[in-house]
Each structure stands twice: as C-alpha cells, then as structure tokens.
Design a protein around this motif. Structure first.
Motif, PDB file in Angstrom:
ATOM      1  N   PRO A 253      36.554  17.356  19.165  1.00 39.82           N
ATOM      2  CA  PRO A 253      37.023  17.937  17.901  1.00 39.82           C
ATOM      3  C   PRO A 253      36.115  19.092  17.481  1.00 39.82           C
ATOM      4  O   PRO A 253      34.888  18.985  17.547  1.00 39.82           O
ATOM      5  CB  PRO A 253      36.919  16.758  16.923  1.00 39.82           C
ATOM      6  CG  PRO A 253      37.050  15.548  17.790  1.00 39.82           C
ATOM      7  CD  PRO A 253      36.336  15.899  19.065  1.00 39.82           C
ATOM      8  N   GLY A 254      36.710  20.198  17.089  1.00 39.98           N
ATOM      9  CA  GLY A 254      35.941  21.377  16.717  1.00 39.98           C
ATOM     10  C   GLY A 254      35.573  22.273  17.873  1.00 39.98           C
ATOM     11  O   GLY A 254      34.973  23.334  17.689  1.00 39.98           O
ATOM     12  N   ALA A 255      35.922  21.875  19.107  1.00 43.64           N
ATOM     13  CA  ALA A 255      35.573  22.659  20.294  1.00 43.64           C
ATOM     14  C   ALA A 255      36.408  23.926  20.374  1.00 43.64           C
ATOM     15  O   ALA A 255      37.498  24.034  19.791  1.00 43.64           O
ATOM     16  CB  ALA A 255      35.776  21.829  21.555  1.00 43.64           C
ATOM     17  N   ARG A 256      35.914  24.890  21.120  1.00 43.30           N
ATOM     18  CA  ARG A 256      36.608  26.160  21.338  1.00 43.30           C
ATOM     19  C   ARG A 256      37.028  26.260  22.809  1.00 43.30           C
ATOM     20  O   ARG A 256      36.379  25.720  23.708  1.00 43.30           O
ATOM     21  CB  ARG A 256      35.699  27.343  20.993  1.00 43.30           C
ATOM     22  CG  ARG A 256      35.409  27.514  19.479  1.00 43.30           C
ATOM     23  CD  ARG A 256      36.560  28.167  18.783  1.00 43.30           C
ATOM     24  NE  ARG A 256      36.364  28.379  17.364  1.00 43.30           N
ATOM     25  CZ  ARG A 256      36.004  29.545  16.806  1.00 43.30           C
ATOM     26  NH1 ARG A 256      35.768  30.599  17.570  1.00 43.30           N
ATOM     27  NH2 ARG A 256      35.884  29.657  15.496  1.00 43.30           N
ATOM     28  N   LEU A 257      38.122  26.995  23.028  1.00 38.75           N
ATOM     29  CA  LEU A 257      38.644  27.296  24.354  1.00 38.75           C
ATOM     30  C   LEU A 257      38.825  28.795  24.482  1.00 38.75           C
ATOM     31  O   LEU A 257      39.514  29.408  23.647  1.00 38.75           O
ATOM     32  CB  LEU A 257      39.989  26.588  24.572  1.00 38.75           C
ATOM     33  CG  LEU A 257      40.853  27.061  25.751  1.00 38.75           C
ATOM     34  CD1 LEU A 257      40.187  26.712  27.083  1.00 38.75           C
ATOM     35  CD2 LEU A 257      42.251  26.453  25.673  1.00 38.75           C
ATOM     36  N   VAL A 258      38.217  29.413  25.487  1.00 38.08           N
ATOM     37  CA  VAL A 258      38.380  30.836  25.774  1.00 38.08           C
ATOM     38  C   VAL A 258      39.162  30.972  27.066  1.00 38.08           C
ATOM     39  O   VAL A 258      38.718  30.493  28.116  1.00 38.08           O
ATOM     40  CB  VAL A 258      37.013  31.543  25.908  1.00 38.08           C
ATOM     41  CG1 VAL A 258      37.219  33.010  26.301  1.00 38.08           C
ATOM     42  CG2 VAL A 258      36.228  31.457  24.601  1.00 38.08           C
ATOM     43  N   VAL A 259      40.347  31.579  26.998  1.00 38.75           N
ATOM     44  CA  VAL A 259      41.164  31.780  28.198  1.00 38.75           C
ATOM     45  C   VAL A 259      41.290  33.273  28.471  1.00 38.75           C
ATOM     46  O   VAL A 259      41.308  34.095  27.558  1.00 38.75           O
ATOM     47  CB  VAL A 259      42.566  31.140  28.066  1.00 38.75           C
ATOM     48  CG1 VAL A 259      42.450  29.660  27.785  1.00 38.75           C
ATOM     49  CG2 VAL A 259      43.399  31.827  26.989  1.00 38.75           C
TER      50      VAL A 259
END
Length: 306
Positions: A253-259
């Motif tokens: 929870p609260g994590a980020r994803l960079v694609v």
C-alpha cells in the motif's frame, strides 16, 4: 554462444512498425526488438536479436504480408543479418556512445568514462551492454531514469522490483542512489541476466542488487521478496498489460509503479489496465514519441481486480 542481429535503416514510421511487428509476432522467434533514432535527421534503425539464426527469405515474406506499406517488400530488401559472439555482443552500440545524463544519473561505459568525477548529488553508472537491452541512450530508458529521479526526490524506496531488468540499468541506478535499498531484477532472457549480474559487480552494489531468470511473476521468489514499495518496468505494452494483476498484488500500500517502453499513443490502454486494479496515475513523461507513466497504489485498502 552466437547471437544474430537483424537490422534495417529507414523512415521512422516504417522502422517503428517493423520493430513492433517483429516483437509482437509469436511466429517470429526474436529475443528482443527495438527502433532507434539515429540522430541528426538521418532516420531510424530497427534492430531485432535472435538466439537462432532466422531465415531471411521466410522472414521477409511474412513481414511483407503484415506491414501496412505498399513498398514493404522493397524496403525489406535492405534487411541485414550479422552474427556476434558474446564478446562482440557486449561491445555493440557502445562505440562512440557519449555519456548519457538523465536526472541525477549519468550512464557510460568503460570506453567513454568521463574524466570529471561525479558532482555532489549525481549518481554515475557504468553499463557494459548492447543497446538491445539498454545502455541508457534509448528514450524509454532515459524516461525511466528521469521518472526514478523524481521518485527519489519524494521517497527512499528500500524494497524494489526491476521487472525486465535487461542490463540492470534501472535497478542498479536505484541501488547506487539509495544505500540501504534491496533491488530484485528479473528478466526472461539469460543473456540479459548475465549482463545485469556483470554490471552489478562493476557498480559496487553486490549486496544490494540481484538478478534472476523468470518468465512472468509466478516464481515463488517474487512472493518471498514482496511487498515492494517501488516497481520499475521498462518493457513492452503487451506484457505490461498482461502482468497488471500480478504486479499490483506484489506492491505494498502506498507503493509506486514506473512503467516505460511504450509510445505516446499506447498510454491509454496502460492507464486503463492499472486503474482497473486500483492504481492512480500520478505522472506522465514523454520524449521522442516515447512515454513513461507513474502510478500509485492507494495506502487505504480497497477492492481491485486481480
């Protein structure tokens, strides 16, 4: 081991369509494919890598049928095929490549190591590899590094997944910038994992970065390492969409994803795939027709699609 490089120079539209077709056709056994701006208005180049030598006649016939260009057969007559051994492969794309700067990161090889030391706040990376798997000069890799730099201005992620690590450039950048981070890199290509491991040794992050060979995210090692507070994924749009559910489940929870690895016109389906699983789009970056998207998994628990 011998690797085969297929290449063709030409106008941007045709070259990009060619690279997309090779990468997306399950009947063409390419390990990787990409399209690169040669710079200076000199056009673009499509490159595709094969672990088994392709039949040029058969390949040309198939591509001619599926490319929407009346002169496809004529253009494809310029396809070139060359064999490389491991030593050659590592050197491809590095000759004449200047150091690349993206955000706080500066990427270079031993052949063009800058004379000036890293300034305060800059993170240097030594990457020895082909452009097929990322030396930092491709726009999608630069966008990923820029997005990573922006993330590090707001947080210090300590448990990171670098999905489709290639040469390890993104995971190694994070490991170099955050001293207490642990980064797990993964790739479906053995040659990429070998290069990532070699680059780990060359960047003094031996205890903070490791690369594993895995197809998809079902390997138990991902679950054991999760939850991740940052996921980096510079891969093609199709696997990015297909892996949306597994990726989100591995995020804290609260994590980020960079694609990254997608063109500007391909953003909508990526946004739809990850919004459907509860993520919120927080940033878009674009350069040279390529785009990078950053999503956040809300800290508050709620239902989302798997």
């Amino acid at each position: 081991m011998t690797t085969w490089l297929l290449s063709l120079d030409g106008p941007e539209g045709f070259v990009c369509a060619l690279a997309d077709r090779i990468a997306g056709d399950e009947h063409i056994a390419a390990d990787a494919a990409g399209a690169f701006d040669l710079g200076g208005g000199s056009g673009w180049r499509a490159e595709a890598w094969f672990s088994i030598r392709p039949d040029l006649t058969e390949l040309t016939e198939r591509l001619s049928l599926h490319l929407d260009d009346p002169d496809a057969a004529g253009r494809l007559s310029g396809l070139a095929l060359r064999a490389y051994d491991d030593a050659d492969w590592q050197a491809i794309g590095l000759d004449g490549l200047p150091p690349v700067a993206a955000g706080r990161f500066r990427v270079f090889g031993d052949h063009n190591r800058p004379a000036d030391p890293a300034r305060l706040g800059r993170t240097d990376l030594v990457i020895q590899a082909s452009t097929a798997f990322g030396t930092g000069d491709h726009a999608s890799t630069q966008l990923s590094l820029m997005a990573l730099d922006l993330e590090l201005r707001r947080a210090r992620p300590t448990n990171v997944l670098d999905l489709g690590t290639g040469t390890g450039i993104l995971g190694l950048a994070l490991a170099r910038a955050v001293a207490d981070a642990r980064v797990l890199g993964s790739d479906i290509e053995p040659v990429a994992v070998r290069m990532a491991e070699a680059n780990r040794a060359g960047n003094a992050v031996s205890h903070r970065f490791r690369a594993l060979l895995a197809d998809g995210l079902d390997d138990i090692r991902f679950a054991r390492a999760a939850p991740f507070d940052l996921v980096l994924a510079n891969i093609l749009p199709d696997p990015l969409c297909r892996l949306a559910g597994p990726v989100v489940r591995l995020m804290a929870p609260g994590a980020r994803l960079v694609v990254a690895g997608l063109r500007i016109g391909e953003q909508a389906r990526l946004v739809a795939a990850y919004r459907a699983r509860g993520l919120v789009l927080v940033r878009r970056l674009a350069a040279k027709e390529w785009a990078s998207l950053t999503f956040e998994k809300p800290a508050r628990r709620h239902a989302f699609l798997g």
